[in-house]
Design a protein around this motif. Structure first.
Motif, short mmCIF file in Angstrom:
data_model
loop_
_atom_site.label_atom_id
_atom_site.label_comp_id
_atom_site.label_asym_id
_atom_site.label_seq_id
_atom_site.Cartn_x
_atom_site.Cartn_y
_atom_site.Cartn_z
N GLY A 147 0.81 -1.12 0.01
CA GLY A 147 0.02 -0.08 0.03
C GLY A 147 0.87 1.12 0.10
N CYS A 148 0.18 2.29 0.03
CA CYS A 148 0.88 3.56 -0.11
C CYS A 148 0.23 4.67 0.54
CB CYS A 148 1.16 3.92 -1.52
SG CYS A 148 2.20 5.32 -1.70
N ASP A 149 0.73 5.48 1.16
CA ASP A 149 0.20 6.78 1.85
C ASP A 149 0.26 8.11 1.27
OD1 ASP A 149 -1.09 5.15 3.41
OD2 ASP A 149 0.22 5.62 5.25
N ASN A 150 1.05 8.12 0.19
CA ASN A 150 1.76 9.42 -0.52
C ASN A 150 0.53 10.05 -1.43
OD1 ASN A 150 4.04 9.04 0.56
ND2 ASN A 150 4.98 8.52 -1.11
N PHE A 151 -0.31 9.48 -2.03
CA PHE A 151 -1.43 10.16 -2.81
C PHE A 151 -0.91 10.94 -3.81
CE2 PHE A 151 -3.48 8.50 0.95
CZ PHE A 151 -4.49 7.64 0.43
N CYS A 152 0.21 10.67 -4.52
CA CYS A 152 0.66 11.49 -5.68
C CYS A 152 -0.49 11.59 -6.46
CB CYS A 152 1.99 10.84 -6.43
SG CYS A 152 3.15 10.40 -5.22
N SER A 153 -0.59 12.60 -7.13
CA SER A 153 -1.78 13.14 -7.58
C SER A 153 -2.41 12.52 -9.02
CB SER A 153 -2.22 14.68 -7.85
OG SER A 153 -1.28 15.21 -8.89
N PHE A 154 -1.33 11.84 -9.60
CA PHE A 154 -1.45 11.02 -10.78
C PHE A 154 -1.82 9.30 -10.61
CE2 PHE A 154 3.15 11.45 -10.15
CZ PHE A 154 3.51 10.22 -9.77
N CYS A 155 -1.57 9.06 -9.27
CA CYS A 155 -1.21 7.60 -9.02
C CYS A 155 -2.48 6.80 -8.38
CB CYS A 155 -0.22 7.58 -8.06
SG CYS A 155 0.31 5.65 -8.10
N ILE A 156 -3.00 5.74 -8.81
CA ILE A 156 -4.04 4.94 -8.79
C ILE A 156 -3.85 3.89 -7.43
CG2 ILE A 156 -3.84 3.02 -10.10
CD1 ILE A 156 -6.81 3.26 -10.83
N VAL A 157 -2.38 3.87 -7.22
CA VAL A 157 -1.99 2.92 -6.33
C VAL A 157 -2.68 2.96 -4.82
CG1 VAL A 157 0.05 2.01 -4.86
CG2 VAL A 157 0.41 2.15 -7.39
N PRO A 158 -2.66 4.25 -4.23
CA PRO A 158 -3.29 3.95 -2.90
C PRO A 158 -4.75 3.46 -3.04
CG PRO A 158 -2.15 6.13 -3.34
CD PRO A 158 -2.23 5.26 -4.79
N TYR A 159 -5.47 3.53 -4.01
CA TYR A 159 -6.72 3.16 -4.25
C TYR A 159 -6.94 1.81 -4.52
CZ TYR A 159 -6.73 8.05 -4.37
OH TYR A 159 -6.31 9.40 -4.11
N GLY A 191 8.38 -2.40 -1.87
CA GLY A 191 7.35 -1.55 -1.18
C GLY A 191 7.17 -0.42 -1.95
N GLN A 192 6.00 0.34 -2.00
CA GLN A 192 5.72 1.43 -2.71
C GLN A 192 6.54 2.53 -2.68
OE1 GLN A 192 3.92 1.03 -5.52
NE2 GLN A 192 2.95 -0.98 -5.07
N ASN A 193 6.94 2.41 -1.25
CA ASN A 193 7.63 3.89 -0.86
C ASN A 193 8.59 3.19 0.13
OD1 ASN A 193 8.84 6.08 -0.01
ND2 ASN A 193 6.84 6.92 0.66
N PRO A 228 12.11 3.60 -3.63
CA PRO A 228 12.13 4.96 -2.88
C PRO A 228 11.61 6.11 -3.21
CG PRO A 228 14.38 4.58 -3.81
CD PRO A 228 13.46 3.39 -4.61
N ASN A 229 10.99 6.85 -2.39
CA ASN A 229 10.50 8.04 -2.79
C ASN A 229 11.85 9.19 -2.80
OD1 ASN A 229 9.57 10.84 -3.05
ND2 ASN A 229 7.41 9.68 -2.71
N PRO A 230 12.10 9.79 -3.89
CA PRO A 230 13.46 10.81 -3.53
C PRO A 230 13.11 11.65 -2.36
CG PRO A 230 12.65 10.67 -6.03
CD PRO A 230 11.54 10.07 -5.14
N LYS A 267 1.92 16.39 -6.29
CA LYS A 267 2.37 16.02 -4.93
C LYS A 267 3.50 15.21 -4.56
CE LYS A 267 -0.65 15.78 -1.59
NZ LYS A 267 -1.24 14.25 -1.54
N ARG A 268 4.40 15.67 -5.23
CA ARG A 268 5.73 14.90 -4.87
C ARG A 268 6.57 15.42 -3.73
NH1 ARG A 268 6.36 9.80 -6.46
NH2 ARG A 268 8.45 10.09 -6.90
N ASP A 269 6.29 16.47 -3.61
CA ASP A 269 6.94 16.96 -2.23
C ASP A 269 8.74 17.19 -2.25
OD1 ASP A 269 4.74 17.63 -0.84
OD2 ASP A 269 4.84 15.73 0.43
FE1 SF4 Z 1 2.57 5.89 -3.77
FE2 SF4 Z 1 4.41 5.62 -5.91
FE3 SF4 Z 1 1.89 6.11 -6.44
FE4 SF4 Z 1 3.19 7.92 -5.51
S1 SF4 Z 1 3.89 7.23 -7.33
S2 SF4 Z 1 1.11 7.46 -4.68
S3 SF4 Z 1 4.73 6.84 -4.01
S4 SF4 Z 1 2.69 4.23 -5.47
#
Ligand code: SF4
Ligand code: 5AD
Length: 447
Positions: A147-159, A191-193, A228-230, A267-269
């Motif tokens: 799973g992932c808690d980042n919620f990058c605005s393009f990404c469907i993974v958290p859902y 891991g996603q992150n 990893p997330n940069p 939302k990459r921070d």
């Molecule tokens: Fe998570 Fe990676 Fe998707 Fe960002 S791009 S929401 S870090 S899975």
């Protein structure tokens, strides 16, 4: 037990899906099913990816094909989670969400009794106790979080994979030990992150996890990890990697965009400058490291200047490999949410980039990146590397597939068993493939 019933698994997407497929495969084998080609199978399991629309479409096309051919179809993976009703409407026999894969054995048996099943949702704590039989000759994937808690605005993974849950250090350690015993030479932490890892029992963060695996796992092996997330790289992680014995000097740093403006919308921070600084630190601390990346072109609002910024980062960092994509709008992601969707901020971006512009940018980017990769590969010529053999090359006769500790893939002259560490010298580069010549056998450190 299901003697005589056959299954086949088709996997799309990332290593996370590869690992999930391995887990499901092992469960089905234990329940007495036999693995075979899709055309001979009674049950076809499609493990889908929803990160871009194209992959999603391909999984749906396969589903229709196998249903037409009269197979029982289990539709698993990310699309199963995000689109369960639509998938069920395709006529599949079971829809299996990403956190329900441990149920695949019961489901497969029920299907043979002509039942239809949907198992999705994030209500259960995932089962980490299924250690799959490795399907790769030398590499084993080990989940450290899901799973992932980042919620990058393009990404469907958290859902599709839910909120982040990290796995305990002890469970990771014992699975890795078992995999090494079975002959694995490369533990690939997934891991996603990965660098947001935190284990409450031991208090270990990602750096502590790497440190302790490096010290406590015995034998000839490498440790690699994705992704990893940069933003979350710490000095502590670098220090552990630098002082470690087994951890690869390979850094996969998904850039996504080189423009600070676009990164903010994504939302990459991190900013362009922060990303560049991170790469400069890596180049300085690890002169032999490879840096690879993922880049998206055509995110809403990306103008020519923003795209120039992406090219500028590419020129400065000189990536060793890059996965490059056109932005694909995904359902429910913050970048495309509608105002009337409950509980979601209205952040829908209207300034979409026309498809032709995306195509053109992707083309320019690929050309540029490929030229740089070619130059980087040439720098390998005549140098010696520790390589790990993986199996016979299908492309080049009488060559063995190998990879370096820094994860550059190549081929070695001659036929060698999988799982051997070798010192190889690069004699030639064809395309982006280094050709190695055998010098001597060694251990994971080159000794
Ligand atoms: Fe998570 Fe990676 Fe998707 Fe960002 S791009 S929401 S870090 S899975
Ligand atoms: N469109 C295009 N590429 C995407 N990725 C993730 N979501 C999308 C999307 N909606 C890419 C990112 C990520 C990689 C796994 O897939 O670059 O790092």
């Amino acid at each position: 037990m299901q003697k005589g019933k056959r299954f086949s698994i088709i996997t799309f997407g990332c290593q996370m899906n590869v690992r999930d497929s391995e887990t499901m495969r092992s469960i089905l084998l234990k329940r007495g099913f036999e693995e075979d080609k899709p055309e001979n199978a009674d049950i076809v399991l499609i493990n889908s990816c929803s990160v871009r629309e194209k992959a999603e479409k391909r999984a749906k096309i396969y589903t229709r094909e196998f249903k037409r051919k009269g197979k029982k179809v289990i539709f698993a993976g990310c699309v199963a989670e995000s689109e369960k009703d639509k998938i069920f409407a395709l006529g599949v026999d079971a829809v299996l969400g990403t956190r329900k894969i441990h149920k695949v054995g019961d489901i497969a048996i029920s299907l043979l009794e002509d039942r239809k099943i949907i198992e999705v949702g994030f209500d259960e704590i995932p089962h980490f106790d299924q250690v799959p039989e490795p399907t790769h000759p030398v590499t084993s994937y080990v989940n450290i979080s899901i799973g992932c808690d980042n919620f990058c605005s393009f990404c469907i993974v958290p859902y599709t994979r839910g909120r982040e849950i990290t796995r305990s250090f002890n469970s990771i350690l014992s699975e890795s030990k078992e995999l090494l015993k079975k002959g694995s030479k490369e533990i690939f932490l997934l891991g996603q992150n990965v660098n947001s890892y935190f284990d409450e029992t031991t208090g270990y963060d990602f750096a502590d996890l790497l440190y302790n695996l490096d010290k406590k796992l015995e034998g000839d092996y490498w440790i690699k990890y994705l992704s990893p997330n940069p933003r979350d790289f710490s000095y502590k992680v670098f220090k552990v990697i630098k002082e470690s014995d087994h951890i690869s000097f390979w850094f996969h740093l998904p850039l996504q965009s080189g423009s600070t403006k676009v990164l903010k919308r994504m939302k990459r921070d991190y900013t362009k400058e922060e990303f560049l600084d991170l790469c400069y630190v890596i180049r300085e601390e690890f002169p032999d490291a490879t840096i690879t990346t993922d880049i998206i072109v055509g995110f809403p609002g990306e103008d020519d200047k923003d795209f120039e910024d992406t090219l500028d980062v590419v020129e400065r960092v000189r990536f060793d490999m890059a996965f490059m994509f056109k932005y694909s709008e995904r359902p429910n992601t913050p970048a495309r949410r509608y105002k009337d969707r409950p509980n979601t901020p209205a952040r829908r971006y209207k300034d979409k980039i026309p498809e032709e512009v995306k195509d053109e940018r992707l083309h320019i980017l690929i050309e540029r990146v490929n030229t740089i990769i070619g130059e980087r590969r040439k720098e390998m010529l005549r140098r010696r590397f520790i390589i790990l053999t993986e199996g016979e090359s299908e492309k080049f006769e009488n060559y063995t597939r190998v990879k370096t500790r820094e994860n550059i893939k190549g081929v070695l002259k001659g036929k060698f068993e999988p799982g051997k560490f070798i010192i190889g010298r690069v004699t030639e580069i064809k395309g982006h493939t280094p050709f190695f010549e055998f010098e001597r056998f060694c251990d994971y450190k080159g000794v």
